[in-house]
Design an enzyme around this catalytic site. Sequence first.
Site, PDB file in Angstrom:
ATOM      1  N   ASP A 169      -3.845   8.168  -1.089  1.00  0.00           N
ATOM      2  CA  ASP A 169      -4.182   7.152  -0.076  1.00  0.00           C
ATOM      3  C   ASP A 169      -5.582   6.585  -0.318  1.00  0.00           C
ATOM      4  OD1 ASP A 169      -3.892   5.655   2.310  1.00  0.00           O
ATOM      5  OD2 ASP A 169      -4.732   7.276   3.522  1.00  0.00           O
ATOM      6  N   HIS A 220       3.252   7.652   5.310  1.00  0.00           N
ATOM      7  CA  HIS A 220       2.013   8.325   5.719  1.00  0.00           C
ATOM      8  C   HIS A 220       1.237   7.624   6.829  1.00  0.00           C
ATOM      9  CE1 HIS A 220      -0.090   5.566   2.897  1.00  0.00           C
ATOM     10  NE2 HIS A 220      -1.143   5.797   3.639  1.00  0.00           N
ATOM     11  N   ASP A 221       1.461   6.326   7.025  1.00  0.00           N
ATOM     12  CA  ASP A 221       0.708   5.617   8.073  1.00  0.00           C
ATOM     13  C   ASP A 221       1.550   5.325   9.321  1.00  0.00           C
ATOM     14  OD1 ASP A 221      -1.941   5.421   7.110  1.00  0.00           O
ATOM     15  OD2 ASP A 221      -1.428   3.752   5.777  1.00  0.00           O
ATOM     16  N   HIS A 278       0.841  -1.207   0.000  1.00  0.00           N
ATOM     17  CA  HIS A 278       0.000   0.000   0.000  1.00  0.00           C
ATOM     18  C   HIS A 278       0.879   1.262   0.000  1.00  0.00           C
ATOM     19  CE1 HIS A 278      -2.962   2.961   1.281  1.00  0.00           C
ATOM     20  NE2 HIS A 278      -2.380   3.112   2.455  1.00  0.00           N
ATOM     21  N   GLU A 328       0.047   6.897  12.614  1.00  0.00           N
ATOM     22  CA  GLU A 328      -1.266   6.337  12.963  1.00  0.00           C
ATOM     23  C   GLU A 328      -1.180   4.869  13.374  1.00  0.00           C
ATOM     24  OE1 GLU A 328      -4.412   8.271  10.665  1.00  0.00           O
ATOM     25  OE2 GLU A 328      -5.153   6.248  10.290  1.00  0.00           O
ATOM     26  N   ASP A 329      -0.319   4.115  12.726  1.00  0.00           N
ATOM     27  CA  ASP A 329      -0.369   2.651  12.884  1.00  0.00           C
ATOM     28  C   ASP A 329       0.861   2.028  13.534  1.00  0.00           C
ATOM     29  OD1 ASP A 329      -2.835   2.715  11.668  1.00  0.00           O
ATOM     30  OD2 ASP A 329      -2.067   2.316   9.671  1.00  0.00           O
TER      31      ASP A 329
HETATM   32  P1  NDP Z   1     -12.026   1.103   8.451  1.00  0.00           P
HETATM   33  O1  NDP Z   1     -13.375   1.265   7.840  1.00  0.00           O
HETATM   34  O2  NDP Z   1     -11.356   2.265   9.018  1.00  0.00           O
HETATM   35  O3  NDP Z   1     -11.026   0.339   7.433  1.00  0.00           O
HETATM   36  C1  NDP Z   1     -10.656   0.907   6.300  1.00  0.00           C
HETATM   37  C2  NDP Z   1      -9.207   1.306   6.371  1.00  0.00           C
HETATM   38  O4  NDP Z   1      -8.402   0.138   6.471  1.00  0.00           O
HETATM   39  C3  NDP Z   1      -8.790   1.973   5.113  1.00  0.00           C
HETATM   40  O5  NDP Z   1      -9.047   3.351   5.208  1.00  0.00           O
HETATM   41  C4  NDP Z   1      -7.338   1.633   5.013  1.00  0.00           C
HETATM   42  O6  NDP Z   1      -6.660   2.597   5.797  1.00  0.00           O
HETATM   43  C5  NDP Z   1      -7.247   0.259   5.658  1.00  0.00           C
HETATM   44  N1  NDP Z   1      -7.235  -0.926   4.772  1.00  0.00           N
HETATM   45  C6  NDP Z   1      -6.431  -1.996   4.943  1.00  0.00           C
HETATM   46  N2  NDP Z   1      -6.675  -2.939   4.044  1.00  0.00           N
HETATM   47  C7  NDP Z   1      -7.657  -2.492   3.246  1.00  0.00           C
HETATM   48  C8  NDP Z   1      -8.307  -3.055   2.104  1.00  0.00           C
HETATM   49  N3  NDP Z   1      -8.006  -4.268   1.618  1.00  0.00           N
HETATM   50  N4  NDP Z   1      -9.285  -2.339   1.505  1.00  0.00           N
HETATM   51  C9  NDP Z   1      -9.600  -1.106   1.974  1.00  0.00           C
HETATM   52  N5  NDP Z   1      -9.010  -0.532   3.060  1.00  0.00           N
HETATM   53  C10 NDP Z   1      -8.030  -1.212   3.703  1.00  0.00           C
HETATM   54  O7  NDP Z   1     -12.119  -0.137   9.326  1.00  0.00           O
HETATM   55  P2  NDP Z   1     -12.110  -0.407  10.809  1.00  0.00           P
HETATM   56  O8  NDP Z   1     -11.920  -1.856  10.938  1.00  0.00           O
HETATM   57  O9  NDP Z   1     -11.217   0.504  11.479  1.00  0.00           O
HETATM   58  O10 NDP Z   1     -13.657  -0.157  11.022  1.00  0.00           O
HETATM   59  C11 NDP Z   1     -14.223   0.756  11.854  1.00  0.00           C
HETATM   60  C12 NDP Z   1     -15.245   1.611  11.108  1.00  0.00           C
HETATM   61  O11 NDP Z   1     -16.115   0.829  10.282  1.00  0.00           O
HETATM   62  C13 NDP Z   1     -16.132   2.333  12.061  1.00  0.00           C
HETATM   63  O12 NDP Z   1     -16.271   3.658  11.591  1.00  0.00           O
HETATM   64  C14 NDP Z   1     -17.463   1.590  11.983  1.00  0.00           C
HETATM   65  O13 NDP Z   1     -18.532   2.452  12.276  1.00  0.00           O
HETATM   66  C15 NDP Z   1     -17.487   1.139  10.572  1.00  0.00           C
HETATM   67  N6  NDP Z   1     -18.328  -0.036  10.359  1.00  0.00           N
HETATM   68  C16 NDP Z   1     -19.265  -0.014   9.360  1.00  0.00           C
HETATM   69  C17 NDP Z   1     -20.074  -1.090   9.114  1.00  0.00           C
HETATM   70  C18 NDP Z   1     -21.065  -1.030   8.002  1.00  0.00           C
HETATM   71  O14 NDP Z   1     -21.746  -1.998   7.734  1.00  0.00           O
HETATM   72  N7  NDP Z   1     -21.169   0.070   7.283  1.00  0.00           N
HETATM   73  C19 NDP Z   1     -19.997  -2.299   9.936  1.00  0.00           C
HETATM   74  C20 NDP Z   1     -18.978  -2.257  10.944  1.00  0.00           C
HETATM   75  C21 NDP Z   1     -18.191  -1.152  11.131  1.00  0.00           C
HETATM   76  P3  NDP Z   1      -5.064   2.919   5.758  1.00  0.00           P
HETATM   77  O15 NDP Z   1      -4.679   3.374   4.410  1.00  0.00           O
HETATM   78  O16 NDP Z   1      -4.946   3.986   6.820  1.00  0.00           O
HETATM   79  O17 NDP Z   1      -4.426   1.644   6.159  1.00  0.00           O
HETATM   80 ZN    ZN Z   2      -2.882   4.547   3.979  1.00  0.00          ZN
END
Ligand code: NDP
Ligand code: ZN
Length: 178
Positions: free
Chosen positions: A121, A60-61, A34, A64-65
């Site tokens: 991103d 960039h991450d 990524h 945060e991570d």
């Molecule tokens: P996120 O929704 O934050 O996960 C998405 C983030 O994970 C991306 O922004 C990216 O961030 C990273 N990522 C890593 N792998 C992938 C991939 N293969 N595809 C896309 N993104 C990826 O997930 P969380 O687990 O933190 O979930 C919490 C949030 O989800 C809460 O806001 C909750 O309310 C919501 N939620 C919604 C549901 C629904 O049905 N709508 C159900 C359950 C929870 P980066 O680039 O920073 O790594």
């Molecule tokens: Zn990212």
Amino acid sequence: MDEVLLLTRAFAFAAEKHVHQRRKGANAEPYVNHLAEVAHLLAVAVHGRDANLVAAGLLHDVLEDTQTTRDELAATFNEDIAALVSEVTDDKSLPKQERKRQQVVHAPGKTDRAKMLKLADKTSNLRDLAASPPADWSTERRLDYVRWGRDVVAGLRGVHPWLETQFDDAAATAERAL
Ligand code: NDP
Ligand code: ZN
């Protein structure tokens, strides 16, 4: 610092910091894939002319991570890179839902280069969502994620049309894949 040294140091630093992390997709890709994609999108966007922004793409991450601090970034790289990465880092003391809302609210006020980094991103994340979605995400949740990405990106427009096109293509592909 020489740009080749800067970029290879950033790549090695990010790879080491994220070494135990995987992406959330069904294939659990190495996290660094990524980072490489985000950095390359930025490198193309700036025609290879903004090494600090490309390095910030690799890094960039890390705030945060991982346990990395802003001071560590400033000391290891430079203040510009530390500031850019800080600008794209969520406040982790807030609940998830609020962090997501704040990304939408704060997007228009970011500096132009931070907007480009966020566009790259979000593009990479939507490409991932289409190519390797998290296995436990329902269709509704994937749809919500695309909608949220579009809401954030609405506040990032007007700086770099080519990056916007990359995002729009990724969002359209992700929606078709749902
Ligand atoms: P996120 O929704 O934050 O996960 C998405 C983030 O994970 C991306 O922004 C990216 O961030 C990273 N990522 C890593 N792998 C992938 C991939 N293969 N595809 C896309 N993104 C990826 O997930 P969380 O687990 O933190 O979930 C919490 C949030 O989800 C809460 O806001 C909750 O309310 C919501 N939620 C919604 C549901 C629904 O049905 N709508 C159900 C359950 C929870 P980066 O680039 O920073 O790594
Ligand atoms: Zn990212």
